[in-house]
Design a protein around this motif. Structure first.
Motif, PDB file in Angstrom:
ATOM      1  N   LYS A  69       0.814  -1.223   0.000  1.00 54.49           N
ATOM      2  CA  LYS A  69       0.000   0.000   0.000  1.00 54.49           C
ATOM      3  C   LYS A  69       0.848   1.274   0.000  1.00 54.49           C
ATOM      4  CE  LYS A  69      -3.834   2.364   2.157  1.00 54.49           C
ATOM      5  NZ  LYS A  69      -4.768   2.418   3.240  1.00 54.49           N
ATOM      6  N   PRO A  70       1.921   1.361   0.804  1.00 57.25           N
ATOM      7  CA  PRO A  70       2.720   2.597   0.751  1.00 57.25           C
ATOM      8  C   PRO A  70       3.323   2.863  -0.630  1.00 57.25           C
ATOM      9  CG  PRO A  70       3.255   1.342   2.709  1.00 57.25           C
ATOM     10  CD  PRO A  70       2.367   0.481   1.876  1.00 57.25           C
ATOM     11  N   LEU A  71       3.676   1.810  -1.359  1.00 53.94           N
ATOM     12  CA  LEU A  71       4.236   1.996  -2.698  1.00 53.94           C
ATOM     13  C   LEU A  71       3.197   2.564  -3.658  1.00 53.94           C
ATOM     14  CD1 LEU A  71       6.277  -1.307  -2.982  1.00 53.94           C
ATOM     15  CD2 LEU A  71       7.110   0.970  -2.402  1.00 53.94           C
ATOM     16  N   PHE A  72       1.962   2.099  -3.548  1.00 54.72           N
ATOM     17  CA  PHE A  72       0.892   2.647  -4.381  1.00 54.72           C
ATOM     18  C   PHE A  72       0.655   4.113  -4.042  1.00 54.72           C
ATOM     19  CE2 PHE A  72      -0.126  -1.757  -5.266  1.00 54.72           C
ATOM     20  CZ  PHE A  72      -0.495  -1.696  -6.600  1.00 54.72           C
ATOM     21  N   GLY A  73       0.721   4.442  -2.767  1.00 57.65           N
ATOM     22  CA  GLY A  73       0.536   5.831  -2.345  1.00 57.65           C
ATOM     23  C   GLY A  73       1.606   6.740  -2.917  1.00 57.65           C
ATOM     24  N   LEU A  74       2.858   6.302  -2.886  1.00 59.93           N
ATOM     25  CA  LEU A  74       3.947   7.100  -3.445  1.00 59.93           C
ATOM     26  C   LEU A  74       3.792   7.268  -4.954  1.00 59.93           C
ATOM     27  CD1 LEU A  74       7.038   5.753  -1.485  1.00 59.93           C
ATOM     28  CD2 LEU A  74       5.965   7.998  -1.283  1.00 59.93           C
ATOM     29  N   GLY A  75       3.383   6.195  -5.616  1.00 60.26           N
ATOM     30  CA  GLY A  75       3.172   6.277  -7.062  1.00 60.26           C
ATOM     31  C   GLY A  75       2.067   7.256  -7.418  1.00 60.26           C
ATOM     32  N   GLU A  76       0.980   7.222  -6.668  1.00 56.20           N
ATOM     33  CA  GLU A  76      -0.141   8.140  -6.921  1.00 56.20           C
ATOM     34  C   GLU A  76       0.278   9.591  -6.695  1.00 56.20           C
ATOM     35  OE1 GLU A  76      -3.386   7.744  -7.957  1.00 56.20           O
ATOM     36  OE2 GLU A  76      -2.775   5.731  -8.504  1.00 56.20           O
ATOM     37  N   VAL A  77       1.018   9.837  -5.634  1.00 58.76           N
ATOM     38  CA  VAL A  77       1.463  11.201  -5.338  1.00 58.76           C
ATOM     39  C   VAL A  77       2.390  11.697  -6.444  1.00 58.76           C
ATOM     40  CG1 VAL A  77       2.868  12.589  -3.763  1.00 58.76           C
ATOM     41  CG2 VAL A  77       1.134  11.052  -2.858  1.00 58.76           C
ATOM     42  N   GLY A  78       3.335  10.860  -6.856  1.00 58.24           N
ATOM     43  CA  GLY A  78       4.260  11.247  -7.921  1.00 58.24           C
ATOM     44  C   GLY A  78       3.548  11.544  -9.229  1.00 58.24           C
ATOM     45  N   LEU A  79       2.595  10.707  -9.580  1.00 60.71           N
ATOM     46  CA  LEU A  79       1.840  10.906 -10.811  1.00 60.71           C
ATOM     47  C   LEU A  79       0.989  12.171 -10.742  1.00 60.71           C
ATOM     48  CD1 LEU A  79       1.153   9.782 -13.579  1.00 60.71           C
ATOM     49  CD2 LEU A  79      -0.623   8.429 -12.505  1.00 60.71           C
ATOM     50  N   THR A  80       0.366  12.411  -9.606  1.00 58.61           N
ATOM     51  CA  THR A  80      -0.470  13.597  -9.446  1.00 58.61           C
ATOM     52  C   THR A  80       0.359  14.879  -9.516  1.00 58.61           C
ATOM     53  OG1 THR A  80      -2.055  12.359  -8.133  1.00 58.61           O
ATOM     54  CG2 THR A  80      -2.126  14.751  -7.942  1.00 58.61           C
ATOM     55  N   VAL A  81       1.510  14.891  -8.852  1.00 53.66           N
ATOM     56  CA  VAL A  81       2.369  16.081  -8.885  1.00 53.66           C
ATOM     57  C   VAL A  81       2.860  16.337 -10.310  1.00 53.66           C
ATOM     58  CG1 VAL A  81       4.601  17.000  -8.119  1.00 53.66           C
ATOM     59  CG2 VAL A  81       3.044  15.961  -6.471  1.00 53.66           C
ATOM     60  N   THR A  82       3.271  15.291 -11.001  1.00 50.47           N
ATOM     61  CA  THR A  82       3.714  15.437 -12.392  1.00 50.47           C
ATOM     62  C   THR A  82       2.581  15.967 -13.263  1.00 50.47           C
ATOM     63  OG1 THR A  82       5.254  13.604 -12.104  1.00 50.47           O
ATOM     64  CG2 THR A  82       4.695  14.210 -14.365  1.00 50.47           C
ATOM     65  N   ALA A  83       1.388  15.414 -13.093  1.00 49.62           N
ATOM     66  CA  ALA A  83       0.236  15.864 -13.887  1.00 49.62           C
ATOM     67  C   ALA A  83      -0.081  17.327 -13.603  1.00 49.62           C
ATOM     68  CB  ALA A  83      -0.973  14.990 -13.587  1.00 49.62           C
ATOM     69  N   LEU A  84      -0.025  17.725 -12.340  1.00 54.03           N
ATOM     70  CA  LEU A  84      -0.298  19.127 -12.007  1.00 54.03           C
ATOM     71  C   LEU A  84       0.738  20.053 -12.622  1.00 54.03           C
ATOM     72  CD1 LEU A  84      -1.456  18.833  -8.297  1.00 54.03           C
ATOM     73  CD2 LEU A  84      -2.826  19.589 -10.237  1.00 54.03           C
ATOM     74  N   LEU A  85       1.999  19.655 -12.603  1.00 56.44           N
ATOM     75  CA  LEU A  85       3.045  20.491 -13.190  1.00 56.44           C
ATOM     76  C   LEU A  85       2.908  20.606 -14.705  1.00 56.44           C
ATOM     77  CD1 LEU A  85       6.157  19.342 -11.118  1.00 56.44           C
ATOM     78  CD2 LEU A  85       4.932  21.518 -10.956  1.00 56.44           C
ATOM     79  N   VAL A  86       2.475  19.534 -15.349  1.00 55.93           N
ATOM     80  CA  VAL A  86       2.363  19.538 -16.803  1.00 55.93           C
ATOM     81  C   VAL A  86       1.079  20.217 -17.270  1.00 55.93           C
ATOM     82  CG1 VAL A  86       2.062  18.031 -18.817  1.00 55.93           C
ATOM     83  CG2 VAL A  86       3.810  17.509 -17.117  1.00 55.93           C
ATOM     84  N   ALA A  87      -0.050  19.861 -16.677  1.00 58.77           N
ATOM     85  CA  ALA A  87      -1.341  20.309 -17.203  1.00 58.77           C
ATOM     86  C   ALA A  87      -1.890  21.576 -16.563  1.00 58.77           C
ATOM     87  CB  ALA A  87      -2.368  19.188 -17.052  1.00 58.77           C
ATOM     88  N   ALA A  88      -1.522  21.866 -15.324  1.00 62.59           N
ATOM     89  CA  ALA A  88      -2.119  23.007 -14.629  1.00 62.59           C
ATOM     90  C   ALA A  88      -1.893  24.339 -15.344  1.00 62.59           C
ATOM     91  CB  ALA A  88      -1.630  23.068 -13.190  1.00 62.59           C
ATOM     92  N   PRO A  89      -0.680  24.634 -15.830  1.00 60.84           N
ATOM     93  CA  PRO A  89      -0.530  25.928 -16.527  1.00 60.84           C
ATOM     94  C   PRO A  89      -1.455  26.073 -17.730  1.00 60.84           C
ATOM     95  CG  PRO A  89       1.609  24.998 -16.017  1.00 60.84           C
ATOM     96  CD  PRO A  89       0.593  23.944 -15.696  1.00 60.84           C
ATOM     97  N   ARG A  90      -1.602  25.000 -18.500  1.00 60.22           N
ATOM     98  CA  ARG A  90      -2.486  25.059 -19.670  1.00 60.22           C
ATOM     99  C   ARG A  90      -3.945  25.199 -19.261  1.00 60.22           C
ATOM    100  NH1 ARG A  90       0.268  20.316 -23.255  1.00 60.22           N
ATOM    101  NH2 ARG A  90       2.152  21.465 -23.775  1.00 60.22           N
ATOM    102  N   LEU A  91      -4.323  24.522 -18.189  1.00 62.39           N
ATOM    103  CA  LEU A  91      -5.700  24.648 -17.701  1.00 62.39           C
ATOM    104  C   LEU A  91      -5.981  26.055 -17.193  1.00 62.39           C
ATOM    105  CD1 LEU A  91      -6.305  21.274 -15.864  1.00 62.39           C
ATOM    106  CD2 LEU A  91      -7.509  22.149 -17.854  1.00 62.39           C
ATOM    107  N   LEU A  92      -5.012  26.649 -16.522  1.00 64.56           N
ATOM    108  CA  LEU A  92      -5.198  28.019 -16.042  1.00 64.56           C
ATOM    109  C   LEU A  92      -5.343  28.995 -17.206  1.00 64.56           C
ATOM    110  CD1 LEU A  92      -2.807  28.130 -12.972  1.00 64.56           C
ATOM    111  CD2 LEU A  92      -5.303  28.137 -12.969  1.00 64.56           C
TER     112      LEU A  92
END
Length: 118
Positions: free
Chosen positions: A13-36
């Motif tokens: 479970k902790p490994l899945f949590g780390l993977g989700e956090v990493g993916l979410t942070v990457t997605a926010l960095l990539v897509a958030a500026p364009r969405l804004l």
């Protein structure tokens, strides 16, 4: 929950949590500026309408994960099962159609061997 399920929960479970956090942070960095930028062009209307926000996120790279982050923040109880929104659109009669799914994991089950999520 069996002993094997409990062991898998503690180990994996902790490994899945780390993977989700990493993916979410990457997605926010990539897509958030364009969405804004999209929101500024639309005068912020997409943030008041989940269907419009979903449509805007789908056009962005990793936007699906950004929308997932927004939806989990707005419904924190759902974070425990990590649902994935597969489709969200307006129906011709003015309603909203939503389809979601989740990956079944041993830690999603309660002592009664069922999943309880809102």
């Amino acid at each position: 929950m069996t002993v094997l399920d409990a062991a898998a929960t503690v180990a994996v479970k902790p490994l899945f949590g780390l993977g989700e956090v990493g993916l979410t942070v990457t997605a926010l960095l990539v897509a958030a500026p364009r969405l804004l930028l999209s929101a500024l062009r639309d005068r912020g209307r997409i943030f008041g309408d989940f269907v419009a926000l979903y449509a805007a996120c789908r056009t962005q790279p990793l936007g699906r994960y950004v929308f997932r982050f927004f939806s989990l923040v707005s419904a924190p109880y759902s974070m425990s099962v990590g649902p994935s929104l597969d489709d969200l659109h307006q129906t011709p009669d003015g309603g909203v159609y939503c389809a979601a799914s989740m990956v079944e994991r041993p830690w999603h089950r309660n002592p009664f061997s069922c999943i309880h999520a809102a």
